[in-house]
Design a protein around this motif. Structure first.
Motif, PDB file in Angstrom:
ATOM      1  N   CYS A  77       1.311  -1.412  -0.016  1.00 33.59           N
ATOM      2  CA  CYS A  77       0.040  -0.169   0.214  1.00 33.59           C
ATOM      3  C   CYS A  77       0.726   1.357  -0.026  1.00 33.59           C
ATOM      4  O   CYS A  77       1.648   1.771   0.317  1.00 33.59           O
ATOM      5  CB  CYS A  77      -0.908  -0.249   1.659  1.00 33.59           C
TER       6      CYS A  77
ATOM      7  N   TRP B 138      -4.738  -3.704   7.347  1.00 34.92           N
ATOM      8  CA  TRP B 138      -4.709  -4.840   5.974  1.00 34.92           C
ATOM      9  C   TRP B 138      -6.447  -5.090   7.217  1.00 34.92           C
ATOM     10  O   TRP B 138      -6.791  -5.873   7.461  1.00 34.92           O
ATOM     11  CB  TRP B 138      -3.941  -5.075   5.540  1.00 34.92           C
TER      12      TRP B 138
ATOM     13  N   CYS C 143      -6.027  -1.254   1.965  1.00 32.86           N
ATOM     14  CA  CYS C 143      -5.214  -1.414   2.745  1.00 32.86           C
ATOM     15  C   CYS C 143      -5.859  -0.558   4.105  1.00 32.86           C
ATOM     16  O   CYS C 143      -6.421   0.966   2.859  1.00 32.86           O
ATOM     17  CB  CYS C 143      -4.379  -0.506   1.814  1.00 32.86           C
TER      18      CYS C 143
END
Length: 128
Positions: free
Chosen positions: A22, A36, A96
């Motif tokens: 991310c 996450w 993310c």
């Protein structure tokens, strides 16, 4: 404008590995907990892993513990999720997320509701 952009998903076989990452833009993430989550088709979003601002404290859900590892590189404004020994039940969109509520907090929250900024996600598909 803050953006979280995930990459690194894909189609793999059971037992393989992937390392989604991310990249954040528009805001420095170094002061915030990151995490996450994932969402399988037709199911609610599940929280997978989190890491505090310094990268010293991590949390992994029981469903991924021992197989997934979250990490971050504040110099690159990025967060990673190393996924090993993948299973078909790991299939889903991986998101993310950033907890912008607290600055420099040692505790990294562990639920979807605790996080207030999400990316668009990257698809992970694990075939049996």
């Amino acid at each position: 404008q803050t953006q979280l952009r995930e990459s690194g998903g894909g189609l793999v076989q059971a037992g393989d590995s992937l390392r989604p990452f991310c990249a954040a833009s528009g805001r420095v993430i170094s002061s915030f907990s990151m995490g996450w989550g994932r969402q399988a088709s037709g199911k609610e979003r599940e929280f997978v892993a989190s890491i505090n601002w310094r990268g010293e404290t991590t949390y992994h859900a029981d469903s991924v513990k021992g197989r997934f590892t979250i990490s971050r590189d504040n110099a690159k404004n990025s967060v990673y999720l190393q996924m090993d020994s993948l299973k078909p039940e790991d299939t889903g969109v991986y998101f993310c997320t950033m907890d912008m509520t607290y600055n420099s907090r040692d505790y990294a929250a562990r639920t979807v509701a605790d996080y207030n900024y999400w990316g668009q996600g990257t698809q992970v598909t694990v075939s049996s």
